[in-house]
Design an enzyme around this catalytic site. Structure first.
Site, PDB file in Angstrom:
ATOM      1  CG  HIS A 103      58.488 116.941  14.431  1.00 60.11           C
ATOM      2  ND1 HIS A 103      59.709 116.313  14.515  1.00 60.11           N
ATOM      3  CD2 HIS A 103      57.931 116.836  15.665  1.00 60.11           C
ATOM      4  CE1 HIS A 103      59.885 115.851  15.739  1.00 60.11           C
ATOM      5  NE2 HIS A 103      58.824 116.160  16.456  1.00 60.11           N
ATOM      6  CD  GLU A 120      56.011 115.174  18.618  1.00 63.79           C
ATOM      7  OE1 GLU A 120      56.448 114.153  18.061  1.00 63.79           O
ATOM      8  OE2 GLU A 120      56.748 115.948  19.258  1.00 63.79           O
ATOM      9  CG  HIS A 178      58.686 120.221  19.830  1.00 66.39           C
ATOM     10  ND1 HIS A 178      58.513 120.358  18.471  1.00 66.39           N
ATOM     11  CD2 HIS A 178      59.048 118.922  20.027  1.00 66.39           C
ATOM     12  CE1 HIS A 178      58.747 119.204  17.870  1.00 66.39           C
ATOM     13  NE2 HIS A 178      59.079 118.312  18.794  1.00 66.39           N
ATOM     14  NE  ARG A 198      69.541 115.985  17.574  1.00 62.26           N
ATOM     15  CZ  ARG A 198      70.062 114.984  16.892  1.00 62.26           C
ATOM     16  NH1 ARG A 198      71.099 115.175  16.091  1.00 62.26           N
ATOM     17  NH2 ARG A 198      69.546 113.786  16.969  1.00 62.26           N
TER      18      ARG A 198
END
Length: 322
Positions: A103, A120, A178, A198
């Protein structure tokens, strides 16, 4: 209108890698056997939560914010974010491995997508034996080395794998590569953002037989290529006491293991408070009303709640803006 504790209808998301645990474990009304996400509290455009209880049932979260702003969000939160709700809350069921992804930070997300970045955290609610996460690299790599492994289809050789059990908690800051592994169900707390790059998807095809889109070039400038051991979260599990898990600029999350009636003073917090129930059930009360919560449910209490009383035997994640 007195602002009372709110529940919201879950927004269920079909995913290539999803399963059925959101129904079989958490009781969500899924309609497919590849349901991967339940968005519990969202103001992402196109996916805005609606109240499911009380006099304001069927009101959208955005309409609540527009009408009640500081009373709902808190003065300092409203001054910082305006009418944009800063947190996105999810439950995730990964029957298969998710794609390896990253991200962007706030600056890059703003420049490219006019969006927040996506910091997050994950709280593992259930994990099949042997389940693993990918969190970061297993060594320092260069951008060129990373690209070569992508080209050779060997990028997984660079990944750091972490076996997980219930209660394990991970902080995923922007830039950290991740992936959630197969067999894991977790609670996710993040900035309000749906921006994901992605980078590797195990060459899987979707139900139409197509490879999913990759964001290889966009990810290159978003990735932190250093190996860092900064993701596993230690926290206190002492009963009826606040165990701080994450305290970052975007959200604070505490763990509560409630076994007796507990009162939390929030008058000075100047923020809304969210509770995610990971086990058990309880009654959550504020001066404006009470609400039942059980495993797999989420409750939002407005900033003007002042005190919160919890009665029952329950494990909760408490989320607010510091």
């Amino acid at each position: 209108m007195s602002l009372y504790p709110f529940k919201f209808d879950p927004i269920l998301k079909e995913r290539l890698w999803g399963g059925t645990k959101l129904n079989t474990v958490l009781g969500k009304p899924i309609t497919t056997d590849i349901t991967g996400e339940s968005w519990e509290l969202s103001a992402v455009p196109g996916d805005i939560s609606e109240v499911s209880n009380g006099a304001l049932a069927n009101t959208s979260l955005q309409a609540l914010i527009d009408e009640y702003n500081e009373a709902l969000l808190g003065k300092k939160v409203y001054e910082r974010f305006g009418n944009e709700f800063p947190i996105l809350i999810k439950f995730i069921d990964a029957k298969q491995d998710l794609s390896i992804q990253v991200h962007p930070n706030d600056a890059l997300a703003k420049e490219r997508h006019n969006s927040f970045g996506k910091t997050e955290m994950w709280y593992i609610m259930q994990a099949d034996e042997g389940s693993e996460l990918i969190v970061g690299f297993n060594k320092n790599v260069t951008k060129e080395e990373y690209q070569k492994h992508l080209d050779d289809n060997t990028v997984t050789d660079l990944m750091n794998y972490e076996k997980v059990t219930e209660g394990d908690t991970f902080f995923i800051n922007t830039g950290k590569i991740h992936a959630i592994g197969a067999g894991i169900m977790l609670a996710e707390i993040q900035q309000t953002s749906d921006v994901t790059y992605r980078v590797y998807d195990f060459n899987r095809k979707d139900k139409e037989g197509n490879l999913r889109e990759l964001h290889t070039e966009m990810a290159l400038d978003a990735i932190d290529y250093e190996k860092k051991d900064d993701f596993k979260v230690a926290y206190s599990k002492e009963p009826n006491a606040c165990g701080t898990m994450v305290d970052c600029p975007y959200f604070t999350t505490n763990y509560w293991n409630i076994t007796e009636t507990t009162v939390i003073e929030v008058k000075e917090r100047d923020s809304f408070t969210i509770f995610m129930c990971t086990k058990g059930e309880a009654t959550i009360s504020s001066p404006a009303g009470s609400i039942e919560i059980k495993r797999g449910e989420t409750v939002l209490l407005p900033a003007n709640s002042e005190t919160i009383t919890i009665e029952g035997a329950v494990e909760l994640l408490e989320v607010y803006i510091s």
